[in-house]
Scaffold this motif. Structure first.
Motif, short mmCIF file in Angstrom:
data_model
loop_
_atom_site.label_atom_id
_atom_site.label_comp_id
_atom_site.label_asym_id
_atom_site.label_seq_id
_atom_site.Cartn_x
_atom_site.Cartn_y
_atom_site.Cartn_z
N THR A 87 0.83 -1.20 0.00
CA THR A 87 0.00 0.00 0.00
C THR A 87 0.87 1.25 0.00
N GLU A 88 0.25 2.41 -0.17
CA GLU A 88 0.96 3.68 -0.12
C GLU A 88 1.58 3.89 1.26
N GLN A 89 0.90 3.41 2.30
CA GLN A 89 1.43 3.54 3.65
C GLN A 89 2.72 2.75 3.80
N ASP A 90 2.75 1.54 3.21
CA ASP A 90 3.96 0.73 3.27
C ASP A 90 5.13 1.44 2.59
N GLU A 103 5.54 4.70 2.18
CA GLU A 103 5.97 5.85 2.98
C GLU A 103 6.81 5.42 4.17
N LEU A 104 6.42 4.30 4.83
CA LEU A 104 7.19 3.80 5.95
C LEU A 104 8.59 3.37 5.50
N GLN A 157 10.79 6.49 4.87
CA GLN A 157 11.28 7.10 6.11
C GLN A 157 12.40 6.27 6.73
#
Length: 252
Positions: A51-54, A56-57, A60
């Motif tokens: 996912t997009e969250q994965d 972004e993590l 970072q």
């Protein structure tokens, strides 16, 4: 063996071979995996979805140095303040050096024996007495002569810069570190003074290039620059005009 027995034996061999082929085919059929639609659907369900969250993590966590500029340093990063520091913290005045080296381009051309006018060089060592060096540097500044050094003081660039900076102060003095120049003009002792004739061009020699013997005068001794020039003027009248040019500069 009769014809009948031969045909019976041949028939038995054919039947045995046929049975072996059938058995092999059955075994091959049993070991061949058949992928069904159900298998494909199950594999699709078990494959993780990114996912997009994965993303972004991950960005970072593995950020480049430029992207992580505002992050705190790792706990195991070295303490720069605890590293050994130089014994002296003398700053290098680059502006003063720039003023002192303002004539470096012309000086380099001259010290290589490519003069477009008379050249005057003072060969010294930074191990000479400070008073002697300071007097020669002051006279070189007035005469627009070039100070030539064979190498670094104590083998250290920092020590060399510090000593040169202390000698030139706010004066404009061309100072060259050029060991080949010592060979070019056959310098074996310091201080030595070399007056080069206008338009000198180098010639080939064992050290690569040398100034022709009739193109320069050399004087050696712990004397002032004006004394060395006056001696050259008396001993070689042909170099008189060139020596007089630098003497007038010294005298102001």
């Amino acid at each position: 063996m009769s014809a009948t027995d031969f045909h019976r034996t041949l028939a038995a061999l054919i039947l045995g071979l046929s049975a072996a082929l059938v058995a092999g085919s059955s075994a091959l059929a049993q070991t061949t995996t058949v992928v069904t639609e159900a298998d494909i659907e199950r594999a699709r369900r078990e494959t993780p979805t990114v996912t997009e969250q994965d993303i972004e993590l991950a960005r970072q966590k593995y950020a480049l140095p430029g992207e992580a500029g505002h992050r705190s340093a790792p706990l195991n990063s070295p303490n720069l303040e605890a590293l050994p520091q130089p014994a002296t913290q003398m700053p290098v005045d680059l502006e003063a050096l720039a003023r002192g080296y303002a004539g470096q381009s012309d000086a380099m051309t001259q010290v290589q024996g490519l003069t477009t006018g008379p050249g005057l060089f003072i060969f010294v060592s930074l191990s000479m007495p400070r008073a002697t060096l300071q007097g020669l540097v002051n006279q070189a500044a007035r005469a627009k002569a070039t100070i030539v050094i064979r190498g670094f003081a104590n083998g250290s660039l920092r020590d060399t810069v510090a000593q040169v900076q202390g000698l030139i102060g706010k004066q404009q003095v061309a100072i060259q570190i050029d060991p080949l120049a010592f060979d070019r003009f056959a310098i074996s002792k310091v201080p030595s003074f070399v007056l080069v004739r206008d338009g000198t061009r180098p010639v080939s020699c064992a050290s690569g290039s040398c100034a022709p013997a009739d193109s320069f005068l050399r004087a050696t001794g712990d004397v002032s620059l004006d004394y060395a020039l006056e001696h050259m003027q008396r001993s070689a009248p042909a170099f008189g005009p060139a020596a007089e040019l630098f003497l007038k500069r010294i005298r102001g």
